[in-house]
Design a protein around this motif. Structure first.
Motif: not given
Length: 104
Positions: A14-29, A31-41
């Protein structure tokens, strides 16, 4: 313990799916780091759960938790529609998860 791993893997999904919205296409550092971290976990915990749970059951429950949480937060955070049919479909996913848990 495997069911606990699977539950938390679903929460991190859930965290990484919602996080994807906040990365704005992986242009925001950040949110992108948190999203990728959530994916790994999430994937790491899913891998631990799969040591003892059946693949089909674990994957369906993992994606179901992610789907329910993401759809619910989409309604709450992003103003997505909460129509009766949409909520009924989310309820069917919940029923499927419960059913898979009961037969496992």
């Amino acid at each position: 313990m495997a069911w606990t791993y699977l539950f938390f893997a679903g929460l991190f999904e859930i965290g990484w799916a919602i996080g994807l919205k906040y990365t704005h296409g992986f242009t925001r550092l950040v949110p992108t780091m948190l999203t990728v971290g959530s994916m790994v976990v999430s994937l790491g915990l899913l891998g631990l759960a799969l040591k003892s749970l059946p693949l089909g059951t674990a994957y369906a429950i993992w994606t179901g938790i992610g789907t329910i949480g993401t759809a619910t937060l989409g309604i709450i955070l992003f103003g997505e529609p909460a129509t009766a049919l949409r909520l009924a479909c989310i309820g069917l996913i919940v029923a499927g998860i419960v059913g898979l848990k009961l037969v496992s």
